[in-house]
Structures are given as structure tokens and as C-alpha cells.
Scaffold this motif. Sequence first.
Motif, PDB file in Angstrom:
ATOM      1  N   MET A  21       0.851  -1.177   0.000  1.00  0.00           N
ATOM      2  CA  MET A  21       0.000   0.000   0.000  1.00  0.00           C
ATOM      3  C   MET A  21       0.895   1.237   0.000  1.00  0.00           C
ATOM      4  N   SER A  22       0.551   2.210  -0.818  1.00  0.00           N
ATOM      5  CA  SER A  22       1.361   3.411  -0.983  1.00  0.00           C
ATOM      6  C   SER A  22       0.606   4.628  -0.462  1.00  0.00           C
ATOM      7  N   ASN A  23       1.360   5.629  -0.048  1.00  0.00           N
ATOM      8  CA  ASN A  23       0.734   6.858   0.442  1.00  0.00           C
ATOM      9  C   ASN A  23       0.663   7.927  -0.644  1.00  0.00           C
ATOM     10  N   ASP A  24       0.767   7.547  -1.919  1.00  0.00           N
ATOM     11  CA  ASP A  24       0.724   8.518  -3.018  1.00  0.00           C
ATOM     12  C   ASP A  24      -0.573   9.330  -3.016  1.00  0.00           C
ATOM     13  N   LEU A  25      -1.695   8.684  -2.709  1.00  0.00           N
ATOM     14  CA  LEU A  25      -2.979   9.386  -2.670  1.00  0.00           C
ATOM     15  C   LEU A  25      -2.954  10.476  -1.599  1.00  0.00           C
ATOM     16  N   LEU A  26      -2.345  10.189  -0.459  1.00  0.00           N
ATOM     17  CA  LEU A  26      -2.215  11.183   0.612  1.00  0.00           C
ATOM     18  C   LEU A  26      -1.369  12.362   0.142  1.00  0.00           C
ATOM     19  N   ILE A  27      -0.223  12.086  -0.446  1.00  0.00           N
ATOM     20  CA  ILE A  27       0.672  13.150  -0.921  1.00  0.00           C
ATOM     21  C   ILE A  27      -0.035  13.996  -1.974  1.00  0.00           C
ATOM     22  N   ASP A  28      -0.730  13.361  -2.912  1.00  0.00           N
ATOM     23  CA  ASP A  28      -1.471  14.104  -3.941  1.00  0.00           C
ATOM     24  C   ASP A  28      -2.550  14.978  -3.325  1.00  0.00           C
ATOM     25  N   SER A  29      -3.224  14.470  -2.307  1.00  0.00           N
ATOM     26  CA  SER A  29      -4.267  15.240  -1.631  1.00  0.00           C
ATOM     27  C   SER A  29      -3.698  16.485  -0.959  1.00  0.00           C
ATOM     28  N   ILE A  30      -2.580  16.326  -0.285  1.00  0.00           N
ATOM     29  CA  ILE A  30      -1.959  17.465   0.393  1.00  0.00           C
ATOM     30  C   ILE A  30      -1.426  18.471  -0.628  1.00  0.00           C
ATOM     31  N   ARG A  31      -0.910  17.971  -1.751  1.00  0.00           N
ATOM     32  CA  ARG A  31      -0.362  18.860  -2.802  1.00  0.00           C
ATOM     33  C   ARG A  31      -1.427  19.788  -3.385  1.00  0.00           C
ATOM     34  N   ARG A  32      -2.689  19.423  -3.285  1.00  0.00           N
ATOM     35  CA  ARG A  32      -3.757  20.310  -3.765  1.00  0.00           C
ATOM     36  C   ARG A  32      -3.847  21.587  -2.936  1.00  0.00           C
ATOM     37  N   HIS A  33      -3.269  21.556  -1.724  1.00  0.00           N
ATOM     38  CA  HIS A  33      -3.389  22.689  -0.810  1.00  0.00           C
ATOM     39  C   HIS A  33      -2.057  23.351  -0.467  1.00  0.00           C
ATOM     40  N   ALA A  34      -0.962  22.667  -0.759  1.00  0.00           N
ATOM     41  CA  ALA A  34       0.353  23.209  -0.391  1.00  0.00           C
ATOM     42  C   ALA A  34       1.420  22.659  -1.342  1.00  0.00           C
ATOM     43  N   ALA A  35       2.386  23.495  -1.632  1.00  0.00           N
ATOM     44  CA  ALA A  35       3.508  23.068  -2.471  1.00  0.00           C
ATOM     45  C   ALA A  35       4.644  22.596  -1.568  1.00  0.00           C
ATOM     46  N   PHE A  36       5.307  21.522  -1.972  1.00  0.00           N
ATOM     47  CA  PHE A  36       6.472  21.057  -1.234  1.00  0.00           C
ATOM     48  C   PHE A  36       7.390  20.282  -2.170  1.00  0.00           C
ATOM     49  N   THR A  37       8.620  20.137  -1.750  1.00  0.00           N
ATOM     50  CA  THR A  37       9.643  19.473  -2.551  1.00  0.00           C
ATOM     51  C   THR A  37       9.494  17.955  -2.450  1.00  0.00           C
ATOM     52  N   PRO A  38      10.150  17.228  -3.352  1.00  0.00           N
ATOM     53  CA  PRO A  38      10.144  15.771  -3.240  1.00  0.00           C
ATOM     54  C   PRO A  38      10.715  15.285  -1.904  1.00  0.00           C
ATOM     55  N   THR A  39      11.706  15.982  -1.378  1.00  0.00           N
ATOM     56  CA  THR A  39      12.273  15.617  -0.078  1.00  0.00           C
ATOM     57  C   THR A  39      11.229  15.787   1.021  1.00  0.00           C
ATOM     58  N   GLU A  40      10.485  16.890   0.969  1.00  0.00           N
ATOM     59  CA  GLU A  40       9.426  17.116   1.957  1.00  0.00           C
ATOM     60  C   GLU A  40       8.314  16.075   1.822  1.00  0.00           C
ATOM     61  N   ALA A  41       7.999  15.670   0.586  1.00  0.00           N
ATOM     62  CA  ALA A  41       6.993  14.634   0.377  1.00  0.00           C
ATOM     63  C   ALA A  41       7.445  13.320   1.010  1.00  0.00           C
ATOM     64  N   THR A  42       8.726  13.025   0.889  1.00  0.00           N
ATOM     65  CA  THR A  42       9.269  11.818   1.517  1.00  0.00           C
ATOM     66  C   THR A  42       9.142  11.897   3.030  1.00  0.00           C
ATOM     67  N   LEU A  43       9.444  13.065   3.601  1.00  0.00           N
ATOM     68  CA  LEU A  43       9.328  13.243   5.056  1.00  0.00           C
ATOM     69  C   LEU A  43       7.881  13.087   5.520  1.00  0.00           C
ATOM     70  N   ILE A  44       6.947  13.632   4.756  1.00  0.00           N
ATOM     71  CA  ILE A  44       5.524  13.486   5.095  1.00  0.00           C
ATOM     72  C   ILE A  44       5.143  12.013   5.079  1.00  0.00           C
ATOM     73  N   GLY A  45       5.556  11.321   4.027  1.00  0.00           N
ATOM     74  CA  GLY A  45       5.255   9.894   3.921  1.00  0.00           C
ATOM     75  C   GLY A  45       5.843   9.084   5.060  1.00  0.00           C
ATOM     76  N   GLN A  46       7.056   9.445   5.482  1.00  0.00           N
ATOM     77  CA  GLN A  46       7.707   8.729   6.586  1.00  0.00           C
ATOM     78  C   GLN A  46       7.030   9.009   7.925  1.00  0.00           C
ATOM     79  N   ALA A  47       6.397  10.172   8.051  1.00  0.00           N
ATOM     80  CA  ALA A  47       5.736  10.531   9.302  1.00  0.00           C
ATOM     81  C   ALA A  47       4.382   9.839   9.466  1.00  0.00           C
ATOM     82  N   CYS A  48       3.865   9.283   8.392  1.00  0.00           N
ATOM     83  CA  CYS A  48       2.556   8.634   8.422  1.00  0.00           C
ATOM     84  C   CYS A  48       2.709   7.132   8.593  1.00  0.00           C
ATOM     85  N   LYS A  49       1.780   6.550   9.318  1.00  0.00           N
ATOM     86  CA  LYS A  49       1.757   5.104   9.507  1.00  0.00           C
ATOM     87  C   LYS A  49       0.648   4.525   8.636  1.00  0.00           C
ATOM     88  N   LEU A  50       1.013   3.586   7.779  1.00  0.00           N
ATOM     89  CA  LEU A  50       0.013   2.908   6.961  1.00  0.00           C
ATOM     90  C   LEU A  50      -0.524   1.720   7.733  1.00  0.00           C
TER      91      LEU A  50
END
Length: 93
Positions: free
Chosen positions: A1-30
Amino acid sequence: MSNDLLIDSIRRHAAFTPTEATLIGQACKLRSYSKDSWLVIPGEVCAHAIFILDGCVKTYFADLNGQEHIIQPGNSGWWGRDLRSFCHQVSGR
């Protein structure tokens, strides 16, 4: 299971770098839940927001007669939680 849907959802409201996207993904528990699982047990405090990657959930409370009252339905790509419990850190119903 991937958190791509979560990252895409957040990107609709805020811009961030690929590094920041990785950090967001690491902070979430699937986590996966089976049908009829409880995400927040009545009487406990809702400590986390829940992003639905796949499937459906319902946020509801049961009245004194046991009748369910749906507060918020949720599908893939939506956020779910007991908002009152989460925001005020009080026991869920």
C-alpha cells in the motif's frame, strides 16, 4: 500500500519538494483494517486524523437506544476522525 494518494491530496493545498513529500510519507503510519473494525473505541480519545487510502469508513455515534447516527461518511481520498474528540481531546462517543 502506498501513500501517493495522501501526498497528492496534500499537494492540492500546499507546495512542497520531493524531499518534503518523503518526510511526510515517513511521518505517516500505513495501517489496514478489516470490515467492522473500530478506529476509535467509544470512551477513548481520538488521537489521530485518518486518511482513507482505500475503502470506506463512517464516523457515527449511537444514541441511548442504540440507534446509529452517521456524522461523516468517508471514501478513498477523504479524511476521517471523531472531530470533537480529536480537536478537544475528549472521549469519543
